[in-house]
Write a protein that holds these residues in place. Structure first.
Motif, mmCIF file in Angstrom:
data_model
loop_
_atom_site.group_PDB
_atom_site.id
_atom_site.type_symbol
_atom_site.label_atom_id
_atom_site.label_comp_id
_atom_site.label_asym_id
_atom_site.label_seq_id
_atom_site.Cartn_x
_atom_site.Cartn_y
_atom_site.Cartn_z
ATOM 1 N N ASN A 125 -2.091 -0.240 -6.290
ATOM 2 C CA ASN A 125 -3.540 -0.198 -6.452
ATOM 3 C C ASN A 125 -4.188 0.798 -5.501
ATOM 4 O O ASN A 125 -5.207 1.387 -5.817
ATOM 5 N N SER A 126 -3.617 0.934 -4.322
ATOM 6 C CA SER A 126 -4.226 1.807 -3.331
ATOM 7 C C SER A 126 -3.195 2.776 -2.767
ATOM 8 O O SER A 126 -2.025 2.438 -2.619
ATOM 9 N N THR A 127 -3.658 3.991 -2.470
ATOM 10 C CA THR A 127 -2.787 5.004 -1.886
ATOM 11 C C THR A 127 -3.527 5.723 -0.770
ATOM 12 O O THR A 127 -4.750 5.680 -0.692
ATOM 13 N N HIS A 170 0.864 -1.175 0.000
ATOM 14 C CA HIS A 170 0.000 0.000 0.000
ATOM 15 C C HIS A 170 0.906 1.232 0.000
ATOM 16 O O HIS A 170 1.875 1.302 0.747
ATOM 17 N N GLN A 191 1.962 5.907 -8.455
ATOM 18 C CA GLN A 191 1.080 4.760 -8.694
ATOM 19 C C GLN A 191 1.503 4.018 -9.961
ATOM 20 O O GLN A 191 1.507 2.784 -9.992
#
Length: 94
Positions: free
Chosen positions: A45-47, A3, A39
């Protein structure tokens, strides 16, 4: 996949007024924001953003089991991305 957490540091104050309403990573440089550049390079995929308290409600902050913490003012380069991906767990690149 880790993440991605982009955090604001001391550089935030020197980037006012751009950072008055957004985290440093959400500043647009060209067509993409700094966040979008990270990204793409890290295939994240997620931030999340760790920013000033008054902005945190608009930009929620969450962690997961594995996180990459990156200073939001840094721009990704192939060398930096490679170094970050090679880091073992619980280590830092300073």
């Amino acid at each position: 996949m880790a993440h991605l957490i982009l955090f604001d540091a001391a550089e935030r104050a020197s980037l006012l007024p751009f950072t008055a309403t957004r985290p440093v990573a959400d500043i647009r440089i060209g067509i993409l924001t700094i966040r979008e550049k990270w990204q793409q390079h890290l295939k994240a995929n997620s931030t999340a953003s760790k920013t000033e308290a008054y902005l945190q409600t608009k930009f929620p902050f969450q962690t997961q089991a594995e996180n990459w913490w990156i200073n939001g003012h840094l721009l990704p380069t192939p060398e930096l991305v490679k170094a970050i991906q090679a880091l073992p767990l619980n280590t830092a690149l300073v």
